[in-house]
Every structure is written in structure tokens, then in C-alpha cells.
Design a protein around this motif. Sequence first.
Motif, short mmCIF file in Angstrom:
data_model
loop_
_atom_site.label_atom_id
_atom_site.label_comp_id
_atom_site.label_asym_id
_atom_site.label_seq_id
_atom_site.Cartn_x
_atom_site.Cartn_y
_atom_site.Cartn_z
N PHE A 103 -32.55 -2.42 -56.69
CA PHE A 103 -32.88 -3.55 -57.53
C PHE A 103 -34.39 -3.72 -57.69
O PHE A 103 -34.86 -4.21 -58.70
CB PHE A 103 -32.28 -4.82 -56.93
N VAL A 104 -35.14 -3.31 -56.68
CA VAL A 104 -36.59 -3.51 -56.68
C VAL A 104 -37.32 -2.45 -57.49
O VAL A 104 -38.28 -2.76 -58.19
CB VAL A 104 -37.13 -3.55 -55.24
N VAL A 105 -36.88 -1.21 -57.42
CA VAL A 105 -37.60 -0.13 -58.11
C VAL A 105 -37.19 -0.03 -59.58
O VAL A 105 -37.43 0.97 -60.23
CB VAL A 105 -37.44 1.23 -57.41
N VAL A 142 -37.14 9.02 -55.60
CA VAL A 142 -38.33 9.11 -54.75
C VAL A 142 -38.23 8.12 -53.59
O VAL A 142 -38.56 8.46 -52.44
CB VAL A 142 -39.61 8.89 -55.58
N SER A 143 -37.77 6.92 -53.87
CA SER A 143 -37.63 5.92 -52.83
C SER A 143 -36.67 6.39 -51.74
O SER A 143 -36.97 6.29 -50.55
CB SER A 143 -37.14 4.59 -53.42
N ASN A 144 -35.52 6.90 -52.14
CA ASN A 144 -34.55 7.38 -51.16
C ASN A 144 -35.08 8.58 -50.39
O ASN A 144 -34.87 8.68 -49.18
CB ASN A 144 -33.23 7.74 -51.83
N LEU A 145 -35.75 9.47 -51.07
CA LEU A 145 -36.29 10.66 -50.42
C LEU A 145 -37.32 10.27 -49.36
O LEU A 145 -37.24 10.69 -48.21
CB LEU A 145 -36.91 11.60 -51.44
N TRP A 194 -34.77 -2.08 -46.76
CA TRP A 194 -35.38 -1.53 -47.97
C TRP A 194 -34.37 -0.66 -48.73
O TRP A 194 -34.31 -0.71 -49.96
CB TRP A 194 -36.64 -0.73 -47.66
N ALA A 195 -33.59 0.13 -48.01
CA ALA A 195 -32.59 0.97 -48.68
C ALA A 195 -31.59 0.11 -49.43
O ALA A 195 -31.13 0.49 -50.52
CB ALA A 195 -31.88 1.87 -47.66
N ILE A 196 -31.25 -1.04 -48.87
CA ILE A 196 -30.28 -1.93 -49.53
C ILE A 196 -30.85 -2.53 -50.81
O ILE A 196 -30.18 -2.56 -51.84
CB ILE A 196 -29.84 -3.05 -48.55
N THR A 243 -22.12 3.38 -58.13
CA THR A 243 -22.17 4.42 -57.10
C THR A 243 -23.52 4.46 -56.42
O THR A 243 -23.60 4.55 -55.19
CB THR A 243 -21.88 5.80 -57.73
N THR A 244 -24.61 4.37 -57.18
CA THR A 244 -25.94 4.41 -56.58
C THR A 244 -26.20 3.17 -55.73
O THR A 244 -26.78 3.27 -54.66
CB THR A 244 -27.03 4.54 -57.65
N ILE A 245 -25.74 2.03 -56.21
CA ILE A 245 -25.94 0.79 -55.46
C ILE A 245 -25.14 0.83 -54.17
O ILE A 245 -25.65 0.53 -53.09
CB ILE A 245 -25.59 -0.43 -56.33
#
Length: 155
Positions: free
Chosen positions: A102-104, A60-63, A96-98, A113-115
Amino acid sequence: MAGPTGLERHPDVTELRQTYDRAGSTAPAQVLEGLAFLAGLYLALSPWIVGFFGFSGLTVSNLVTGLVVSALALGLASAYGRTYGLGWLLPVLGVWAIVSPFVVRAGSEATATTIWNNVVTGIVTVALGAAALAMAQAFRRHERSERGARRLGNW
């Protein structure tokens, strides 16, 4: 009836908008805005491209972040004279993307891979946003110096 507030009261509002529209219509600015749009689109679709859509918070964050970056890039490309004040959001959204893996709270579930996906996309977004801001500022300085030179010559 309320009168104009903020920028609408500025005596040179039309000239300011025209200056920023000229800055936004240069080829380098258009390339930066296009790349920012693509970076945002990739960030929005990355959970499905990379394959980590199982992490719902990060998905959701990335979207949302990717769609905001894309919308902002489209706004900058289509009406730079009216949206240049929001340009500072691109680097903030890149940061924020970076940090979002770690935050969510996907950090414990997130894979390398996701990081890496978010870190690289975030760095690209920060760089594009900083370049767009620097380009607008340089163009504004150039416009001011030309206007000053014209005034000196018209004494």
C-alpha cells in the motif's frame, strides 16, 4: 587515541556476550533463526515465485526487505552474542512487508495475490521476530536468576 565507547566499556561485556551466545545456540532459537532466514529468502524471491515482478516498486521492496531479513537471521544464527541488539528489526521488517503493497504505490496495481503474499509473509516474520526476542529475554532472566541463586548460596 579514542577509548572504548558504548557496550565495550560495560564491565560484564564478555559475560553478556556468552549469555546471549548460549541463548542463540539452543535448539528452539536455531529453529526460529532458520525459519526467519527462509521467510526472508521467500520474501526476496516472492515476486518471481508468485509472479508479480512487473510491479517494480514492490519487487524492489520485497527483494531488499527479504535480503535484509535473511542477512539478519544469518547474523543472529552465527553471532547472537554480537547481533542480538538488532533482533528488534525482524518484527519491524515484518510490519513493513505487510504495509509495503500500500505504501509503495503498488496498491492500485497490486492484486489480491500480491497483497496476501506480503501480509502472510509479514505476519510470519513478525511472529518469528517476536518469538526470538521473547526467547532471548526469557533466557536472560533465567541466567540472572541462576546467578543470583549461586550468589546467595555462596554467602
